[in-house]
Structures are given as structure tokens and as C-alpha cells.
Design an enzyme around this catalytic site. Structure first.
Site, PDB file in Angstrom:
ATOM      1  N   HIS A  18      38.892   7.830  45.512  1.00 38.09           N
ATOM      2  CA  HIS A  18      38.198   6.502  45.554  1.00 38.09           C
ATOM      3  C   HIS A  18      38.224   5.753  44.104  1.00 38.09           C
ATOM      4  O   HIS A  18      37.960   6.461  43.342  1.00 38.09           O
ATOM      5  CB  HIS A  18      36.365   7.280  45.112  1.00 38.09           C
ATOM      6  CG  HIS A  18      35.739   6.684  45.144  1.00 38.09           C
ATOM      7  ND1 HIS A  18      35.043   5.181  44.562  1.00 38.09           N
ATOM      8  CD2 HIS A  18      33.843   7.816  45.340  1.00 38.09           C
ATOM      9  CE1 HIS A  18      33.777   5.661  45.061  1.00 38.09           C
ATOM     10  NE2 HIS A  18      33.028   6.287  45.076  1.00 38.09           N
TER      11      HIS A  18
ATOM     12  N   LYS B   7      28.379   3.722  71.067  1.00 37.94           N
ATOM     13  CA  LYS B   7      28.089   3.392  72.714  1.00 37.94           C
ATOM     14  C   LYS B   7      30.141   3.349  73.038  1.00 37.94           C
ATOM     15  O   LYS B   7      30.171   2.825  74.076  1.00 37.94           O
ATOM     16  CB  LYS B   7      28.038   1.822  72.583  1.00 37.94           C
ATOM     17  CG  LYS B   7      26.173   2.040  72.247  1.00 37.94           C
ATOM     18  CD  LYS B   7      25.437   0.655  73.038  1.00 37.94           C
ATOM     19  CE  LYS B   7      26.205  -0.400  72.674  1.00 37.94           C
ATOM     20  NZ  LYS B   7      25.451  -2.360  73.133  1.00 37.94           N
TER      21      LYS B   7
ATOM     22  N   ARG C  14      24.112   5.153  46.493  1.00 36.86           N
ATOM     23  CA  ARG C  14      23.961   4.645  44.767  1.00 36.86           C
ATOM     24  C   ARG C  14      25.664   3.819  44.963  1.00 36.86           C
ATOM     25  O   ARG C  14      25.426   2.704  44.464  1.00 36.86           O
ATOM     26  CB  ARG C  14      24.870   5.526  43.901  1.00 36.86           C
ATOM     27  CG  ARG C  14      23.840   6.619  43.291  1.00 36.86           C
ATOM     28  CD  ARG C  14      24.545   7.700  42.469  1.00 36.86           C
ATOM     29  NE  ARG C  14      24.192   8.952  43.139  1.00 36.86           N
ATOM     30  CZ  ARG C  14      24.835  10.067  42.794  1.00 36.86           C
ATOM     31  NH1 ARG C  14      24.784   9.634  41.697  1.00 36.86           N
ATOM     32  NH2 ARG C  14      25.773  11.020  42.881  1.00 36.86           N
ATOM     33  N   THR C  15      26.605   4.761  45.587  1.00 36.54           N
ATOM     34  CA  THR C  15      27.682   3.262  45.533  1.00 36.54           C
ATOM     35  C   THR C  15      27.255   2.292  46.317  1.00 36.54           C
ATOM     36  O   THR C  15      27.331   1.068  45.884  1.00 36.54           O
ATOM     37  CB  THR C  15      28.577   4.612  46.147  1.00 36.54           C
ATOM     38  OG1 THR C  15      29.687   5.460  45.615  1.00 36.54           O
ATOM     39  CG2 THR C  15      30.105   3.646  46.783  1.00 36.54           C
TER      40      THR C  15
ATOM     41  N   ARG D  64      33.468   2.668  53.086  1.00 36.74           N
ATOM     42  CA  ARG D  64      33.655   4.281  53.260  1.00 36.74           C
ATOM     43  C   ARG D  64      34.020   4.932  54.451  1.00 36.74           C
ATOM     44  O   ARG D  64      32.975   4.500  55.050  1.00 36.74           O
ATOM     45  CB  ARG D  64      32.468   5.167  51.644  1.00 36.74           C
ATOM     46  CG  ARG D  64      32.338   6.183  51.756  1.00 36.74           C
ATOM     47  CD  ARG D  64      31.348   6.597  51.020  1.00 36.74           C
ATOM     48  NE  ARG D  64      31.110   6.422  50.513  1.00 36.74           N
ATOM     49  CZ  ARG D  64      30.743   7.156  49.115  1.00 36.74           C
ATOM     50  NH1 ARG D  64      29.713   7.671  49.330  1.00 36.74           N
ATOM     51  NH2 ARG D  64      31.397   6.857  47.700  1.00 36.74           N
TER      52      ARG D  64
END
Length: 228
Positions: free
Chosen positions: A132, A82, A54-55, A104
Site C-alpha cells: 500500500h 455478469k 477513505r482511500t 485496489r
């Protein structure tokens, strides 16, 4: 206001400004073609190093409706697998010509660290159990609209659930208190930090006891992924 990393950084003036701007954008969002040229010529990168649906989609939609170019970073198919460091990744993407990163990450404080590696703006879409801010802004905006007020003075709001592990709870507390609300956090004692009253909130352990006196309830899920 270069970054949106925490509610405390924004301050009351910044929070109020963004909420007022959101009210204006909500009207634009209701149009048949909800698009404005505000970010035309700008590039926004979604850098999600923690699972999200959703975010991530909300930010991508917002950027496109503001006419920004968007770039999506997928960890599963990136050079991080890697051994490339986060700093290398940020500097590489920055060199492509980026104006903002939406970040995030599972570790607290990452948005502040990234800001040292790039001149681009940083928008915190959640860092560990820390902050947040954009979710808090959405919640504050929703409450303002529901009660038809510009600030939240006179309202009692309960935040219920896993307070200890929730970044949303922390950001919401900062935002709601700044806007003048009385805030009560409620949940089992094991899920409420003992020192949380320092943030200007009250503590309750029984939802039934406080329901008659609250105007709004903000329910949080249990944050299993952050518990040990």
C-alpha cells in the site's frame, strides 16, 4: 516514474521526490481554492475492487484538485457481475481514453498484472496483504513534518499490531528504512512473520518494553478480513 505500485520500485530517490512534492502541494491545499491545472486534460479512473471509503475519496479529491477528469468504477453495478473478466474491464475502460488507474484489489500483485493490459499509469491503492505505497508515503510525510526533517535518520519508529496480514506495515517498513529510520515491529508472535528481520527491522513482543526508546508509534488494526 510511470507507476506507483510499491515503495521498493520507487526507490529512495522516488520516495524523497514525492515527499518533497507533497510538501509543496500541502501549501496549495491550504488555499481558499485548492486547485491547480497539473492534470488538466487527463482522465483518472478509480478501480476499487475491494471495499474502501477513505482511500477512494482521498484519491478522487486529489484528482479533482489537480484538475483531472475522474471516472468511478463500481463493482456492484458493473459487467463483472455478469462474468466479464478483469482484463476485459481494463481494456474496455482504456479504450475510452484513460491516463491512470487507481487500483485496489484483494489479490496481491494485481497492479503489476493490470500494467500488462493497458498503457495507462497504475497507482496501487492496496493489493491484498502485499503493498500500500501511497499510505506509506502519507505516513512518512506525516513523520517528516512532525519532526521537521527531510530524512528520518536518528528516529526510532515502532509499527505495532497485525504485522503479518498488513500491506501498510510492509510498505511502511520499506519507506521508513529507506529514509534511515530504525524500525521495530511489535505485536503477538502469531501476528509477526518470523523472517521479517530480513527487511531490516527489529522484533519486539512487549509494547511497554520499547515505548521508552521510540520516537513515534504507528498503530495497525487487526486485519480480520485477511486472516484464515
Amino acid at each position: 516514474m510511470k507507476h506507483v505500485r510499491s515503495i521498493t520500485e520507487l526507490g529512495l530517490g522516488g520516495v524523497t521526490h514525492l515527499l518533497d512534492l507533497a510538501t509543496h502541494m500541502a501549501e496549495i491545499n491550504s488555499r481558499p481554492v485548492p486547485k491547480v491545472p497539473a492534470l488538466r486534460g487527463r482522465t483518472v479512473v478509480s478501480l476499487f475492487l475491494e471495499d474502501s471509503t477513505r482511500t477512494r475519496l482521498s484519491f478522487e479529491t486529489a484528482a479533482k484538485r489537480l484538475s483531472a477528469e475522474t471516472m468511478n468504477f463500481s463493482v456492484s453495478t458493473s459487467s463483472v457481475n455478469k462474468g466479464e473478466s478483469l482484463r476485459d474491464t481494463i481494456e474496455t475502460i482504456t479504450d475510452m481514453g484513460v491516463d491512470a488507474f487507481v487500483v485496489r484489489h484483494k489479490s496481491s500483485g494485481i497492479p503489476w498484472q493490470i500494467a500488462q493490459w493497458t498503457p495507462a499509469s497504475i497507482i496501487n491503492a492496496g493489493d491484498g496483504a502485499h503493498q500500500h505505497p501511497t499510505q506509506a508515503l502519507v505516513d512518512c510525510y506525516t513523520i517528516r513534518e512532525a519532526f521537521g526533517c527531510r530524512d528520518l535518520k536518528g528516529l526510532t519508529i515502532a509499527i505495532v499490531g497485525d504485522i503479518r496480514h498488513s500491506r501498510v506495515a510492509r510498505s511502511n517498513i520499506h519507506g521508513l528504512v529507506k529514509l534511515g529510520a530504525r524500525v521495530i515491529v511489535c505485536g503477538p508472535a502469531t501476528l509477526i512473520p518470523s523472517d521479517i528481520t530480513r527487511m531490516g527491522v527489529e522484533i519486539a513482543y512487549s509494547l511497554d518494553d520499547i515505548l521508552p526508546e521510540v520516537d513515534c508509534v504507528n498503530l495497525l488494526r487487526v486485519q480480520f478480513e485477511r486472516q484464515r
